[in-house]
Design a protein around this motif. Structure first.
Motif, PDB file in Angstrom:
ATOM      1  N   ASN A 628     -46.652 -50.845   6.851  1.00  0.00           N
ATOM      2  CA  ASN A 628     -47.835 -51.091   5.811  1.00  0.00           C
ATOM      3  C   ASN A 628     -47.922 -49.986   5.030  1.00  0.00           C
ATOM      4  OD1 ASN A 628     -48.135 -53.680   7.193  1.00  0.00           O
ATOM      5  ND2 ASN A 628     -49.827 -52.794   8.267  1.00  0.00           N
ATOM      6  N   ALA A 629     -47.642 -48.636   5.728  1.00  0.00           N
ATOM      7  CA  ALA A 629     -48.084 -47.347   4.791  1.00  0.00           C
ATOM      8  C   ALA A 629     -47.033 -47.390   3.733  1.00  0.00           C
ATOM      9  CB  ALA A 629     -47.979 -46.160   5.528  1.00  0.00           C
ATOM     10  N   GLN A 630     -45.750 -47.838   4.040  1.00  0.00           N
ATOM     11  CA  GLN A 630     -44.609 -47.795   3.003  1.00  0.00           C
ATOM     12  C   GLN A 630     -44.963 -49.037   1.990  1.00  0.00           C
ATOM     13  OE1 GLN A 630     -42.012 -45.665   2.256  1.00  0.00           O
ATOM     14  NE2 GLN A 630     -43.247 -44.746   3.914  1.00  0.00           N
ATOM     15  N   GLU A 632     -48.023 -50.004   0.896  1.00  0.00           N
ATOM     16  CA  GLU A 632     -49.203 -49.460   0.139  1.00  0.00           C
ATOM     17  C   GLU A 632     -48.673 -48.206  -0.751  1.00  0.00           C
ATOM     18  OE1 GLU A 632     -52.523 -48.219   2.200  1.00  0.00           O
ATOM     19  OE2 GLU A 632     -52.862 -49.854   3.258  1.00  0.00           O
ATOM     20  N   GLY A 633     -47.797 -47.613  -0.200  1.00  0.00           N
ATOM     21  CA  GLY A 633     -47.397 -46.429  -1.179  1.00  0.00           C
ATOM     22  C   GLY A 633     -46.521 -46.978  -2.035  1.00  0.00           C
ATOM     23  N   VAL A 636     -48.127 -47.453  -5.285  1.00  0.00           N
ATOM     24  CA  VAL A 636     -48.646 -46.191  -5.941  1.00  0.00           C
ATOM     25  C   VAL A 636     -47.378 -45.670  -6.817  1.00  0.00           C
ATOM     26  CG1 VAL A 636     -49.365 -43.767  -5.831  1.00  0.00           C
ATOM     27  CG2 VAL A 636     -50.210 -45.353  -4.512  1.00  0.00           C
ATOM     28  N   TYR A 637     -46.184 -45.662  -6.250  1.00  0.00           N
ATOM     29  CA  TYR A 637     -44.871 -45.315  -7.041  1.00  0.00           C
ATOM     30  C   TYR A 637     -44.533 -46.288  -8.308  1.00  0.00           C
ATOM     31  CZ  TYR A 637     -41.030 -41.986  -7.064  1.00  0.00           C
ATOM     32  OH  TYR A 637     -40.241 -41.200  -7.327  1.00  0.00           O
ATOM     33  N   VAL A 673     -55.039 -52.907  -0.959  1.00  0.00           N
ATOM     34  CA  VAL A 673     -53.973 -53.534  -0.605  1.00  0.00           C
ATOM     35  C   VAL A 673     -53.709 -54.246   0.832  1.00  0.00           C
ATOM     36  CG1 VAL A 673     -50.988 -53.197  -0.413  1.00  0.00           C
ATOM     37  CG2 VAL A 673     -52.439 -51.749  -1.898  1.00  0.00           C
TER      38      VAL A 673
ATOM     39  N   GLN B  98     -47.852 -39.056   4.745  1.00  0.00           N
ATOM     40  CA  GLN B  98     -46.432 -39.351   4.853  1.00  0.00           C
ATOM     41  C   GLN B  98     -45.741 -38.017   4.792  1.00  0.00           C
ATOM     42  OE1 GLN B  98     -45.453 -43.194   2.570  1.00  0.00           O
ATOM     43  NE2 GLN B  98     -47.497 -43.805   2.493  1.00  0.00           N
ATOM     44  N   CYS B 133     -50.773 -37.844  -5.031  1.00  0.00           N
ATOM     45  CA  CYS B 133     -50.018 -37.986  -3.850  1.00  0.00           C
ATOM     46  C   CYS B 133     -48.945 -38.883  -4.396  1.00  0.00           C
ATOM     47  CB  CYS B 133     -50.634 -38.730  -2.833  1.00  0.00           C
ATOM     48  SG  CYS B 133     -49.821 -39.312  -1.523  1.00  0.00           S
ATOM     49  N   ARG B 134     -47.648 -38.606  -4.262  1.00  0.00           N
ATOM     50  CA  ARG B 134     -46.678 -39.405  -4.583  1.00  0.00           C
ATOM     51  C   ARG B 134     -46.045 -40.326  -3.473  1.00  0.00           C
ATOM     52  NH1 ARG B 134     -45.363 -41.045  -9.285  1.00  0.00           N
ATOM     53  NH2 ARG B 134     -42.995 -40.414  -9.282  1.00  0.00           N
ATOM     54  N   CYS B 135     -46.328 -40.044  -2.448  1.00  0.00           N
ATOM     55  CA  CYS B 135     -46.058 -41.299  -1.364  1.00  0.00           C
ATOM     56  C   CYS B 135     -46.836 -42.298  -1.473  1.00  0.00           C
ATOM     57  CB  CYS B 135     -46.061 -40.623   0.053  1.00  0.00           C
ATOM     58  SG  CYS B 135     -44.938 -39.077   0.470  1.00  0.00           S
ATOM     59  N   GLY B 136     -48.057 -42.049  -1.873  1.00  0.00           N
ATOM     60  CA  GLY B 136     -48.967 -43.061  -2.033  1.00  0.00           C
ATOM     61  C   GLY B 136     -49.966 -43.123  -0.850  1.00  0.00           C
ATOM     62  N   THR B 137     -50.574 -42.216  -0.350  1.00  0.00           N
ATOM     63  CA  THR B 137     -51.445 -42.395   0.698  1.00  0.00           C
ATOM     64  C   THR B 137     -52.936 -42.812   0.355  1.00  0.00           C
ATOM     65  OG1 THR B 137     -51.893 -39.979   0.560  1.00  0.00           O
ATOM     66  CG2 THR B 137     -50.239 -40.756   1.993  1.00  0.00           C
ATOM     67  N   PHE B 138     -52.907 -43.068  -0.761  1.00  0.00           N
ATOM     68  CA  PHE B 138     -54.395 -42.978  -1.502  1.00  0.00           C
ATOM     69  C   PHE B 138     -55.600 -43.722  -0.572  1.00  0.00           C
ATOM     70  CE2 PHE B 138     -52.537 -42.104  -5.732  1.00  0.00           C
ATOM     71  CZ  PHE B 138     -52.927 -40.941  -5.691  1.00  0.00           C
ATOM     72  N   ASN B 139     -54.917 -45.177  -0.101  1.00  0.00           N
ATOM     73  CA  ASN B 139     -56.060 -46.089   0.717  1.00  0.00           C
ATOM     74  C   ASN B 139     -56.394 -45.364   1.912  1.00  0.00           C
ATOM     75  OD1 ASN B 139     -56.247 -47.781  -1.571  1.00  0.00           O
ATOM     76  ND2 ASN B 139     -54.775 -49.120  -0.648  1.00  0.00           N
ATOM     77  N   ARG B 140     -55.351 -44.756   2.495  1.00  0.00           N
ATOM     78  CA  ARG B 140     -55.501 -44.141   3.947  1.00  0.00           C
ATOM     79  C   ARG B 140     -56.350 -42.634   3.650  1.00  0.00           C
ATOM     80  NH1 ARG B 140     -50.978 -45.131   8.478  1.00  0.00           N
ATOM     81  NH2 ARG B 140     -50.599 -47.335   7.798  1.00  0.00           N
TER      82      ARG B 140
END
Lengths: 724, 164
Positions: A628-630, A632-633, A636-637, A673, B98, B133-140
C-alpha cells in the motif's frame, strides 16, 4: 565509550546491527563486524542464528525505502519458522559474493525485482536452514527428524517431551550437509510472509541515528565537491587552482577524468565554496548548441519515418485504418525527468595499491564494485563495496555508478586518505541519467458501430538500453521500449486485443544520457495508450470503461484490476458535484495495476486531485501494508512528473538546477489514495513501479472529463485547463 | 569562534560565519540527523528549530543567528532516557518512513506545527508542511500528524476510553 574503528582489511559483513552499534563509538563507520571466522557460524549463506536466539537474515538486495529488506526477511523467516521478534538483517558485501561464487546471487535492485526474482532461493535458504536446525536437534536426541516439530525457533520432540532452541543447536546444524530437496510452504499457510508487519528499518529513521552514505565519517577523512562539464560529452579545458588553493580548509584541487574538477577540503562546505569560486574553462564539445526544441524536431520526423523497429504486430493495421469509417489521430510527448533522490549522489572511498574500499548507497553493490575496480585499476578481488541504506534510488543508483568512479579516481590521487564525495543538488540535477524523452503518434480506426478495427502506435525517441546496455539490443531494437505494449505473455503485455495492430519505435537518441527511472518505459507507454483509449472511446461515443472492456476479454487479469477500481470508485454513478473521473490500467514488472482518479478543475483552470482508487494484482503479496505504501508513493512520483516534471536542454546543458525550477508534489497536492490489493496467486509481480504508469493517464483522462481539454504534451504545468 | 546552544548544550565552533547552520551541525558538531537536500530552503530536509520556530538550516548562515538562540535538532527531540517524542511515536506506529531521508525534517516541521497549533486541520497541515518527500509518504505523514495531535492532547481533553 570511545573506540577508534578502522576500516577492516578482512572480509566482513556490512550489517544494520553493526551500523547501529557503530554509532556508540567515536566514529560513524558502519559495516564493521568481527572476523566471521570468530563469529557464530552461519547455517547457510542466508541465515545465522546466534546463541542468544537472534536470527540474522542476510539480504543481498538494497533497501531504498521500498521495503524489500523487510519483505525478504519475512520470506526467509516464514520458511525458517523462527520468532519474527528475534529477526535482524545484514548486507553481505559484493566482494564476499564474488569470493563465494555468487552464493547470494544477484544484488541488482531495480525493475521491481527485489522480491519477485529472489523469492524462490531466499525461501529455500530459510527452509534449508530450518531443516538443518531440526536435524541437528533430532541427531542430538537420537530420534527420527520426522518426530520433531518446530515453532518460533523452538524444536520439540513430542514423544519424549523434550525441546530445545535454534540458538542451542545452531553450531551443530552449521556442520551438517545442506539438504538438496527443499520443499516450500504453500503461500496460503503463511504466518509471517503475507502479513502487514512493520518494517525492520524504521527506528533509526525517526531519531536521526540512521547513517546514510552522506553522513559517513571516518578518521582523517577529507571531503570532496565536484563539477562535471555542464554539457554532456564536454571536457575540462583548464582551471586556475591557484585562485582557490589558499581558501580555508582546501587541501587539493584536481581534475577527475576528462570532464570533471574536484576540490578536496577539510569539510564539504569548504570544498563547495572553493569549487564555486574556481575558474574552470570547459571544452563543451560537439553538443554545445543542443537544445530540447531541436531534438523535438528530430523526434517529430521519426513519427512518420519509414524505418522503425516493430514491437507488436497483428494483422494489417494500416489497411484496417484506411478502410475504417472513422479515423482518430493524436500525438503525445513526454520530457526528460531527473530522479531527484532526496539524498544526492555520494560515496566514500579509501584507495591503497593493495585495496580499494567504497561505502555508498547503491541499488547494485556488484555494479558499484565493478565501477570501483575499473576506476582503481585493481582487480575486483582487491576491492569491496559496503552498502548503506539509500536516501532514495528510483533507478538512479543502479545501472551507472558515475559517482563511484569519480570518488575512486580522487581517492587514487590521495592514497590512504578516506575521501567523501558529495554532489551538490545542482550537480545532481544537471548530471542525471534522465527518463528518456519520447513522442508518440497514435492512429485508430473505428467501424460504424464504434469498434476499434485497427490501431498504429509509433514511438519516436530515446532508447535506454542503447546507452546503458547496448549488448541487450536485438539487431538494434530496444525491446524494453515496448514495455506494457508487448504481445500477450507474462511480462508487460498489452491488455487490449486489437484485430489489426502495429506498434513500432523509431529510435532517436539525443546526447542527454538516459537511465532507468522508476517505472521506466511503462510510464510513457501507458500515458500514450490509456489517454488514446479515452480519445477512441469519446470518438466512438462510448463510455471509456465499456469501450475498454470490449477489448479486454482475452486479458482477464488486466480487466480484473480495472473492474475493481471502477467499482470501488463508483464509476457510472454520480461523482460529487464538480468532480470528474478518469481511468487507466496497465501491466508491467510482473503485476497488473489500474487507477481511477477523481479531479475537479476550477473556472480559472486550477486542478485539484481529490481521490484515487488504485488496484494491484502482484500475484503474491509479501507485506500488504508496504505494498500500500508503494502504491501511494507511486502517485507522488508519477504525478510529480505528470504535473511538473520536465528537464529541458539549452546550449547542451540541463536548465533545471534545483527544486525551485524542477518542482515536485507537496503535501497540499496529495490526493486521498484508496488501495485495493488483490493478489490472485500463481505468479510473482513487483510493486515498486507499475502503479506510477497509471497515475498520469488516470488524472489526464479525468481532466478531460472535467474540461474537454486533452493534455497531450507533458507535463501539465502551466497549460490552460479551461479554454474559455 | 561562534557559541551555539544546540539541544541544550553549548558548542564553540571555529568556522566561517557565513557557513550555513546545516553544515555546522553536520560537520563541526557531528549531528548528521539534519539532512542536506537542496541548499536553497526548498525541500525541508534540513529543518531544525530555532527558538521553537521550524527553520531551514541550509539557508541560515550562523552569523544570522541571534545570540543565545536555542537550536533544537532531531537528536534533541527525544525526552530524558531516550523516550520518543509523541510525533516520533506516531511515526513509528504508522510506519511512516520509506527511505527515511526526509523524515527527520518532516518530524521537526511537524513538532513545530503542533507546538504552535495543537489542533491543526488539513489546511493548516498543507500550509505548514511543505517538505519534499520523493518516496511519497505524504498520506502517512498526514495521518501521523493527526495521530500525534491526538496523543499530545492533555489527558482531560481526551475522550474517556471504553472499558474492556
Amino acid at each position: 565509550m570511545t573506540q577508534t574503528l578502522r576500516p577492516s582489511r578482512r572480509n566482513f559483513i556490512a550489517g544494520s546491527a553493526a551500523t547501529a552499534g557503530a554509532l556508540t563509538f567515536g566514529f560513524h563507520i558502519p559495516a564493521l563486524a568481527a572476523d566471521p571466522k570468530a563469529a557464530t557460524p552461519e547455517i547457510n549463506a542466508w541465515v545465522v542464528v546466534k546463541p542468544d536466539e537472534t536470527v540474522v537474515v542476510r539480504i543481498a538486495r538494497s533497501e531504498m525505502g521500498q521495503g524489500t529488506l523487510t519483505g525478504l526477511a519475512q520470506l526467509v523467516a516464514e520458511e525458517l519458522e523462527c520468532d519474527w521478534n528475534k529477526v535482524t538483517t545484514e548486507y553481505p558485501t559484493p566482494g564476499q559474493n564474488l569470493a563465494r561464487n555468487r552464493v547470494w546471487n544477484n544484488f541488482s535492485t531495480g525493475g521491481s525485482r527485489g522480491i519477485r526474482e529472489s523469492q524462490d532461493y531466499v525461501r529455500k535458504g530459510g527452509a534449508a536452514a530450518r531443516m538443518m536446525l531440526v536435524q541437528a536437534a533430532a541427531d542430538g536426541w537420537k530420534v527420527p527428524v520426522a518426530e520433531c516439530t518446530v515453532e518460533k525457533g523452538v524444536i520439540t520432540h513430542g514423544a519424549s517431551k523434550r525441546n530445545t532452541t535454534y540458538g542451542k543447536v545452531a553450531a551443530a546444524a552449521a556442520k551438517l550437509t545442506p539438504p538438496t530437496d527443499i520443499p516450500l510452504k504453500d503461500p496460503k499457510t503463511w504466518t509471517i510472509a503475507g502479513k502487514p508487519l512493520k518494517r525492520l528499518d524504521t527506528a533509526d529513521k525517526l531519531t536521526g541515528k540512521q547513517i546514510y552514505g552522506i553522513d559517513l565519517k571516518m578518521p582523517n577523512m577529507l571531503n570532496a565537491a565536484i563539477k562535471d562539464c555542464p554539457v554532456f560529452g564536454g571536457k575540462v579545458k583548464s582551471f586556475d587552482a591557484a585562485k582557490v588553493e589558499k581558501m580555508p580548509g582546501v587541501k587539493k584541487v584536481l581534475q577527475v577524468g576528462d570532464s570533471a574538477v574536484a576540490v578536496v577540503a577539510a569539510t564539504w562546505w569548504q570544498a563547495k565554496k572553493a569549487l564555486d569560486a574556481l575558474p574552470i574553462v570547459w571544452d563543451e564539445g560537439p553538443n554545445a548548441t543542443a537544445s530540447s526544441a531541436a531534438f523535438a524536431a528530430v523526434m517529430k520526423e521519426g513519427l512518420d519515418a519509414p524505418e522503425a523497429f516493430v514491437g507488436n504486430q497483428v494483422g494489417d493495421a494500416k489497411a484496417a485504418i484506411a478502410g475504417a469509417v472513422k479515423k482518430v489521430e493524436a500525438v503525445y510527448s513526454t520530457p526528460h525527468q531527473n530522479h531527484a533522490t532526496m539524498e544526492p549522489m555520494n560515496a566514500t572511498a579509501i584507495y591503497t595499491p593493495e585495496k580499494c574500499e567504497v561505502w555508498t548507497p547503491t541499488q547494485n553493490g556488484e555494479a558499484a564494485l565493478a565501477a570501483a575496480a575499473e576506476a582503481s585499476g585493481l582487480p575486483p578481488a582487491k576491492c569491496d563495496v559496503y552498502k548503506l541504506l539509500l536516501g532514495g534510488g528510483f533507478g538512479r543508483r543502479g545501472a551507472v555508478h558515475d559517482w563511484v568512479r569519480q570518488v575512486v579516481t580522487i581517492a587514487k590521487l590521495m592514497p590512504g586518505t578516506p575521501i567523501k564525495l558529495i554532489w551538490s543538488r545542482e550537480e545532481d540535477m544537471t548530471h542525471g541519467r534522465y527518463h528518456p524523452v519520447m513522442q508518440c503518434k497514435l492512429v485508430g480506426g473505428l467501424d460504424a458501430q464504434g469498434n476499434l478495427v485497427g490501431m498504429t502506435m509509433r514511438l519516436s525517441g530515446q532508447s535506454i538500453l542503447a546507452a546503458v546496455a547496448p549488448a541487450a539490443l536485438q539487431n538494434g531494437k530496444d525491446p524494453a521500449t515496448f514495455q506494457g505494449l508487448n504481445p500477450p505473455g507474462p511480462e508487460a503485455s498489452i491488455g487490449y486485443t486489437v484485430p489489426n495492430l502495429l506498434i513500432d519505435h523509431a529510435m532517436r537518441n539525443p546526447h542527454v544520457p538516459p537511465g532507468f527511472w522508476r517505472g521506466v518505459n511503462l510510464n510513457q507507454n501507458t500515458i500514450f495508450l490509456e489517454c488514446f483509449m479515452d480519445e477512441l472511446a469519446n470518438a466512438a461515443g462510448q463510455d471509456p470503461l465499456e469501450f475498454r472492456r470490449k477489448l479486454m476479454a482475452n486479458s482477464p487479469k488486466h480487466l480484473a484490476v480495472l473492474n475493481a477500481v471502477a467499482e470501488k470508485a463508483g464509476w457510472g454513478k454520480p461523482a460529487p458535484a464538480g468532480v470528474f473521473r478518469g481511468l487507466a490500467q496497465t501491466m508491467g514488472f510482473g503485476s497488473y495495476v489500474a487507477a481511477c482518479a477523481e479531479v475537479s478543475v476550477s473556472d480559472k483552470g486550477a486542478l485539484k486531485i481529490h481521490r484515487i482508487v488504485a488496484a494491484t494484482d502482484p500475484g503474491h503479496a509479501v507485506n500488504p501494508q508496504q505494498i500500500n505504501a508503494q502504491v501511494e508513493g507511486s502517485f507522488v512520483y508519477g504525478l510529480s512528473a505528470a504535473l511538473y516534471g520536465e528537464c529541458t536542454v539549452k546550449n547542451g546543458r540541463i536548465e533545471q538546477e534545483n527544486f525551485d525550477s524542477y518542482p515536485v508534489m507537496h503535501m497540499e497536492d496529495m490526493p486521498v489514495v484508496e488501495t485495493i490489493l488483490m493478489p490472485s496467486g500463481g505468479f510473482w509481480g513487483g510493486v515498486g513501479e507499475p502503479t506510477i504508469a497509471v497515475a498520469a493517464p488516470a488524472v489526464l483522462n479525468a481532466i478531460y472529463a472535467a474540461t474537454k481539454v486533452r493534455i497531450r504534451q507533458l507535463p501539465v504545468k502551466d497549460q490552460k485547463l479551461r479554454t474559455a | 569562534m561562534a557559541r551555539l546552544n544546540i539541544n541544550g548544550k553549548v558548542h564553540n565552533v571555529d568556522v566561517d560565519p557565513e557557513t550555513p547552520l546545516l553544515w555546522v551541525l553536520r560537520e563541526q558538531v557531528g549531528l548528521t540527523g539534519t539532512k542536506y537536500g537542496c541548499g536553497i530552503a526548498q525541500c525541508g530536509a534540513c529543518t531544525v528549530h530555532i527558538d521553537g520556530q521550524a527553520t531551514r538550516s541550509c539557508a541560515m548562515p550562523i552569523a544570522g543567528l541571534a545570540e543565545g538562540a536555542k537550536i533544537r535538532t532531531i537528536e534533541g527531540l527525544a525526552g530524558k532516557g531516550g523516550e520518543l517524542h509523541p510525533v516520533q511515536k506516531a511515526w513509528a506506529e504508522l510506519d511512516v518512513p520509506q527511505c527515511g531521508y526526509c523524515q527527520t525534517g518532516m518530524i521537526m516541521a511537524t513538532v513545530a506545527l503542533l507546538d504552535q497549533n495543537p489542533t491543526a486541520n488539513d489546511d493548516d497541515i498543507n500550509t505548514a508542511i511543505t517538505n519534499i518527500c520523493r518516496c511519497g509518504t505524504f498520506n502517512r505523514v498526514r495521518a501521523g500528524i493527526k495521530l500525534a495531535a491526538q496523543n499530545l492532547k492533555p489527558a482531560a481533553a481526551q475522550p474517556a476510553k471504553k472499558r474492556a
